[in-house]
Design a protein around this motif. Structure first.
Motif, PDB file in Angstrom:
ATOM      1  N   ARG A 281      -7.553  -6.831  -4.256  1.00 48.68           N
ATOM      2  CA  ARG A 281      -7.855  -5.410  -4.432  1.00 48.68           C
ATOM      3  C   ARG A 281      -7.499  -4.691  -3.152  1.00 48.68           C
ATOM      4  N   GLY A 282      -6.996  -3.500  -3.282  1.00 43.12           N
ATOM      5  CA  GLY A 282      -6.677  -2.721  -2.098  1.00 43.12           C
ATOM      6  C   GLY A 282      -7.107  -1.276  -2.268  1.00 43.12           C
ATOM      7  N   ARG A 283      -7.634  -0.714  -1.227  1.00 45.07           N
ATOM      8  CA  ARG A 283      -7.999   0.703  -1.223  1.00 45.07           C
ATOM      9  C   ARG A 283      -7.249   1.379  -0.082  1.00 45.07           C
ATOM     10  N   THR A 284      -6.973   2.645  -0.245  1.00 43.93           N
ATOM     11  CA  THR A 284      -6.223   3.347   0.788  1.00 43.93           C
ATOM     12  C   THR A 284      -6.617   4.829   0.804  1.00 43.93           C
ATOM     13  N   ALA A 285      -6.340   5.479   1.939  1.00 47.67           N
ATOM     14  CA  ALA A 285      -6.692   6.896   2.092  1.00 47.67           C
ATOM     15  C   ALA A 285      -5.995   7.442   3.332  1.00 47.67           C
TER      16      ALA A 285
ATOM     17  N   TRP B  42       8.448  -0.345   3.216  1.00 45.64           N
ATOM     18  CA  TRP B  42       7.101  -0.515   2.698  1.00 45.64           C
ATOM     19  C   TRP B  42       6.128  -0.943   3.791  1.00 45.64           C
ATOM     20  N   ILE B  43       4.854  -0.684   3.527  1.00 45.76           N
ATOM     21  CA  ILE B  43       3.762  -1.226   4.342  1.00 45.76           C
ATOM     22  C   ILE B  43       2.910  -2.087   3.415  1.00 45.76           C
ATOM     23  N   SER B  44       2.675  -3.341   3.812  1.00 40.57           N
ATOM     24  CA  SER B  44       1.925  -4.241   2.943  1.00 40.57           C
ATOM     25  C   SER B  44       0.999  -5.121   3.773  1.00 40.57           C
TER      26      SER B  44
ATOM     27  N   GLN C 167       4.888   7.478  -0.418  1.00 41.64           N
ATOM     28  CA  GLN C 167       4.296   7.076  -1.691  1.00 41.64           C
ATOM     29  C   GLN C 167       3.129   6.134  -1.412  1.00 41.64           C
ATOM     30  N   VAL C 168       1.995   6.337  -2.075  1.00 46.58           N
ATOM     31  CA  VAL C 168       0.840   5.457  -1.908  1.00 46.58           C
ATOM     32  C   VAL C 168       0.526   4.784  -3.242  1.00 46.58           C
ATOM     33  N   GLY C 169      -0.019   3.573  -3.138  1.00 45.01           N
ATOM     34  CA  GLY C 169      -0.321   2.806  -4.347  1.00 45.01           C
ATOM     35  C   GLY C 169       0.910   2.184  -4.942  1.00 45.01           C
ATOM     36  N   VAL C 170       1.813   1.654  -4.082  1.00 47.46           N
ATOM     37  CA  VAL C 170       3.078   1.129  -4.580  1.00 47.46           C
ATOM     38  C   VAL C 170       2.864  -0.094  -5.447  1.00 47.46           C
TER      39      VAL C 170
ATOM     40  N   PHE D 110       0.808  -1.221   0.000  1.00 48.45           N
ATOM     41  CA  PHE D 110       0.000   0.000   0.000  1.00 48.45           C
ATOM     42  C   PHE D 110       0.842   1.273   0.000  1.00 48.45           C
ATOM     43  N   GLY D 111       1.950   1.285   0.701  1.00 50.75           N
ATOM     44  CA  GLY D 111       2.701   2.530   0.827  1.00 50.75           C
ATOM     45  C   GLY D 111       4.189   2.300   0.943  1.00 50.75           C
TER      46      GLY D 111
END
Length: 930
Positions: free
Chosen positions: A572-576, A473-475, A552-555, A459-460
């Motif tokens: 699928r992943g969503r983030t905000a 990274w964060i996953s 960075q988001v959406g890695v 995600f980031g």
């Protein structure tokens, strides 16, 4: 100079104050209030109204209209010669207050107490303080006629204060007796606005050897004393054992003092001064000081009596939105009308939706970078939520996705679309993080199909300088057959969310992920991983984290890793809401991201209004549990809270007060009026219309379900026609919707006369009502046992939800705007300690007249159609008398006999015939609380 002795009603003083140049971000009580009462044309009257309309959830904006003398154009903002030029502004605060004749706190010291002063009347307990010499309990006694301080040394003091009092604007008086001073002065004083044991205003009378008296105003802040003003009391010479009377007043920034002997109070104040050091409320007290050089025999005894405190009571607080643009220089028309409104006008005028609670929370924490990722689908960058902040740059097709976190504004960034295709990424620069920092974001991982591998989504990414690794990274990884885990790969610290402890995070919901990187020393650092505010993993490494440079988001895929997805998987992943902070002690934002779900109504009101810097007060300790707060205007969110709890929100001291639904139940009347005793002005006029009728209610919850309730009986739609309404409420679950719909119908189908207005007698002529009127809070219960004769003995029982006032010279007319109190009288289960009060009786399952009765009947037979009989006099004598309803006729039952149906009732009050089989039920049976 402020002059606050203006008696418009016998014993009552009036004050109108203005606050040009007020700092609206500061507390209301600390505004620089200026007395303008002398400018007000009292003959033209002051008109005030506040409260809410019947059935409304939002209070109307309170309103005050008055006329001022504008000779010289001082109330014109553009007048360069005006006394408030460059300070006067639109929405300048205005206050109207009354100081009643009755003291709020008194003490005549008619008790005997050793080593303490005990308690006052109305102000709580006295607390002792001393310095200089040996301070012991015996320095503070009450003799049965006086409260005493004994000071054992020169350059010393003792004082006692009322810590339960919290008032800014006060009028204090006390009588003190001291010996003739020798060698140095004796200094009795009154203390005002105490905000610490070494922080208060002091109005001091300094009695010198020989009897000369000097009056002074002093400010003490953290022990540092400043003389504000001082003056000799001309014509006063203190005589031994002769009491002195001290009177001190404090309003806004002005404190003043007068000192005298005998029964005649001087008209003029002996000293006055202005000080801005202490604004806001504080305690009050009396102080005994002994000056350096004093040689009186030790201990020096200061004896106090007849202490009293009067406080200003605000009857209007608001803002003046419009000022006169011109003034008549000829002096022929020197007046101007000022119209002020309460806070509701300001927050509803051009109200726009607030950012979501998560954005408001994060911005308030002062991040060094913050991106909500709530941009629309066609956006070419991710906007920064910080003023002047730099946006994220990059390219992606994933912006504008729906279903963001509950505490957001609805949208989010979709890292993988519904087909599992990577959408792209955005990266934002961060500066000012230092070498200890925090990064947080909200992520929603989803696995839509079950394959054979353990899919993982990144995600980031964070990049930093000054460290070997440079990035991390964060996953999230879904481990087949067990569940999901979060990974934080920070190079020198590889963290996982409690995989070894069997704590897993299922896909399909939003999670709050936070990592911290902390410098522990020149060559060591520590990283930590939190999920939903809970520490999951920690790692210490012999290298410092370095300074954060970007987020960075959406890695999608981490450098050097392959996204492991089989042909049968779709991830699928969503983030905000990604934010970066300097330091690691950042307040957790998990609850904000959940929209503060589970917050009670009074808690939500306090938080929202606190964020808006609007004063708020409530005594509520329990209220309805709310669902998530959505992005909406502040007035609409407040309305939603009030509708959900069905409480009362009202304007109070420049902000709001709140009475919860639970506080509205079974209130003790605070005012019982007497028509025969002359408490009323205009004769009260009841209404019996359908203006407030609603008999079909649909209650809906945002993002949830709905429930509907219809009235039955006399107000059923089939009887009186359908009057439907939809109420939008936000309880934490759908389970409360049916009860809310039913209760709303209950409130809007009250089967009794309504009394919209009760006008009280002119308070100038009915001064005994003044204290009760000033103490009457909105939401209070008021009763009138003797209504107009044509209504018989019907009790007028109402809750006050609004007020009107007209103040003129020797005129003070007031009215109450009311709703029925009976719907809020609810059944209470008898407790272990005995029967509750008031007493409530459940109705039978059904009863009817066995035979008909005629007017004037004293006995009747009643058949019970249900399984439960009526209680009898022999079994429960305390239940009698009780009232029953027969076809709308109120009949009083003094006794019931019979162990089986039918039973015999001894009655009175049968005013009309009733046929056999007429239903018999309790008169207005109790309603179960919501």
């Amino acid at each position: 100079m402020i002059n606050v002795d203006r008696e418009f009603v016998p014993g009552c003083d009036l004050l109108v104050a203005f606050a040009p140049g007020a700092d609206r971000s500061g507390p209301y009580s600390a505004y620089p209030w200026t007395d303008i009462t002398d400018d007000v044309r009292i003959a033209d009257r002051i008109n005030i109204e506040d409260g809410r309309r019947e059935g409304a959830s939002r209070p109307d904006a309170s309103k005050c209209t008055l006329t001022v003398d504008n000779t010289g154009g001082h109330y014109c903002r553009t007048n360069r010669a005006g006394r408030w030029y460059r300070k006067l502004a639109k929405n300048t605060p205005l206050m109207v207050a009354v100081r009643p004749a009755t003291a709020a706190v008194t003490d005549t010291f008619t008790r005997s107490v050793t080593a303490a002063w005990g308690s006052s009347t109305g102000g709580g307990a006295w607390s002792p303080v001393g310095a200089g010499g040996s301070v012991i309990g015996a320095d503070f006694d009450v003799t049965g006629t006086q409260g005493t301080h004994e000071v054992t040394a020169a350059n010393a003091y003792r004082y006692t204060y009322l810590g339960a009092v919290a008032e800014a604007d006060v009028d204090l008086q006390v009588t003190v007796t001291v010996p003739n001073p020798a060698g140095g002065a004796l200094e009795p004083a009154l203390q005002l606005r105490g905000q610490g044991l070494d922080t208060y205003f002091e109005a001091r009378a300094s009695i010198a050897p020989g009897g000369a008296v000097t009056a002074s105003i002093r400010s003490r802040v953290a022990g540092v004393e400043t003389v504000v003003a001082t003056a000799t009391v001309t014509g006063l010479t203190h005589a031994a054992a002769t009491p002195l009377r001290l009177r001190a007043q404090c309003f806004a920034d002005v404190i003043r003092l007068k000192v005298w002997q005998g029964s005649t109070e001087p008209t003029a104040w002996h000293v006055a001064g202005a000080a801005t050091a202490l604004r806001g409320p504080g305690w009050i007290g009396v102080r005994s000081g002994v000056a350096t050089g004093n040689s009186n025999t030790s201990p020096r005894t200061f004896a106090y009596d007849n202490f009293s405190a009067r406080f200003w009571v605000s009857i209007f607080d608001g803002d003046v939105p419009e000022l006169p643009p011109r003034w008549d220089r000829s002096g022929r028309v020197p007046t101007a009308q000022l119209v002020a409104n309460g806070v509701t006008r300001r927050i509803t005028k051009r109200a726009k939706p607030l950012p979501g609670p998560l954005e408001r929370k994060i911005v308030a924490l002062s991040p060094v970078g913050y991106w909500t990722c709530e941009d629309a689908r066609e956006a070419t960058q991710v906007s920064s939520a910080l003023p002047g902040g730099r946006p994220m740059s990059g390219a992606s097709t994933g912006l504008g996705a729906e279903d963001g976190p509950l505490g957001g504004a609805g949208r989010c960034f979709e890292v993988f679309d519904t087909n599992g295709s990577y959408t792209g990424s955005f990266e934002g620069t961060v500066t000012g993080s230092g070498t200890s920092w925090t990064v947080e974001g909200w992520v929603k991982p989803e696995v839509l199909k079950d394959g054979t591998t353990d899919p993982q989504v990144w995600f980031g990414r964070m990049r930093w300088s000054g460290n070997t690794y440079g990035q991390g990274w964060i996953s999230y990884q879904y481990i087949r057959g067990t569940g999901g885990v979060f990974w934080a790969d920070l190079g020198f610290g590889f963290l996982v969310s409690d995989e070894d402890n069997d704590a897993y995070y299922e896909p399909g919901r939003w999670y709050h992920v936070r990592v911290t990187a902390e410098t522990l020393g020149p060559t060591s650092g520590r990283v930590r991983l939190y999920v939903d505010g809970v520490l999951c993993d920690s790692w210490t490494d012999p290298e410092t984290p370095g300074e954060l440079r970007s987020v960075q988001v959406g890695v999608g895929v981490a450098d050097g890793y392959v996204l492991a997805v089989s042909t049968t998987d779709v991830v699928r992943g969503r983030t905000a809401h990604w934010a970066a902070y300097a330091g690691v002690g950042v307040t957790d934002t998990t609850q904000a991201g959940l929209g503060y779900t589970g917050e009670m109504v009074h808690e939500r009101l306090a938080r929202l209004l606190g964020e808006a810097r609007i004063p708020f007060t409530t005594t509520a300790t329990s209220s309805t549990v709310m669902g998530p707060q959505r992005a909406d205007t502040l007035p609409d969110i407040l309305d939603e809270c009030v509708r959900t709890d069905m409480g009362l929100l009202y304007e109070h001291r420049g902000g709001y007060g709140y009475q919860s639904r639970a506080e509205r139940y079974n209130q003790t009347p605070v005012l019982v009026l007497s028509r025969a005793g002359g408490d009323l002005g205009d004769p009260p006029e009841p209404t019996d219309d359908d203006d407030d009728l609603v008999n079909d209610v649909k209650a809906t919850r945002p993002g949830g379900g709905w429930a509907r309730h219809e009235a039955t009986g006399a107000y059923a739609p089939a009887v009186v026609g359908r009057a439907d309404e939809e109420i939008k409420v936000n309880p934490s679950t759908d389970g409360l919707l049916a009860a809310l719909a039913q209760w709303w119908v209950h409130l809007r189908t009250v089967d009794e006369l309504r009394w919209p207005v009760l006008s009280l007698a002119d308070l100038v002529h009915r001064t005994t009502l003044i204290d009760a009127w000033l103490a009457l809070a909105l939401g209070s219960r008021v009763q009138l046992p003797d209504p107009p004769d044509e209504l018989g003995d019907e009790l007028v029982d109402v809750l006050v939800e609004g007020r009107t006032q007209t103040i003129g010279w020797r005129e003070w007319k007031v009215s109450l705007l009311c709703v029925p109190a009976s719907p809020w009288t609810v059944a209470v289960v008898e407790g272990a300690g005995g029967q509750t009060a008031p007493t409530f009786r459940p109705d039978t399952g059904g009863s009817k007249l066995t035979t008909g009765i005629s007017t004037g009947a004293t006995s009747m037979q009643v058949t019970t159609t249900g399984q439960v009989l009526w209680t009898t006099t022999a079994t429960f004598p305390g239940d009698f008398p009780l009232d029953v309803d027969i076809n709308g006729m109120k009949v009083t039952v003094s006794a019931i006999t019979g162990a089986s149906s039918p039973q015999t009732f001894t009655v009175s009050g049968v005013t009309e015939d009733a046929a056999a089989n007429s239903p018999v039920q309790l008169w207005r049976p109790p309603k179960l609380a919501l």
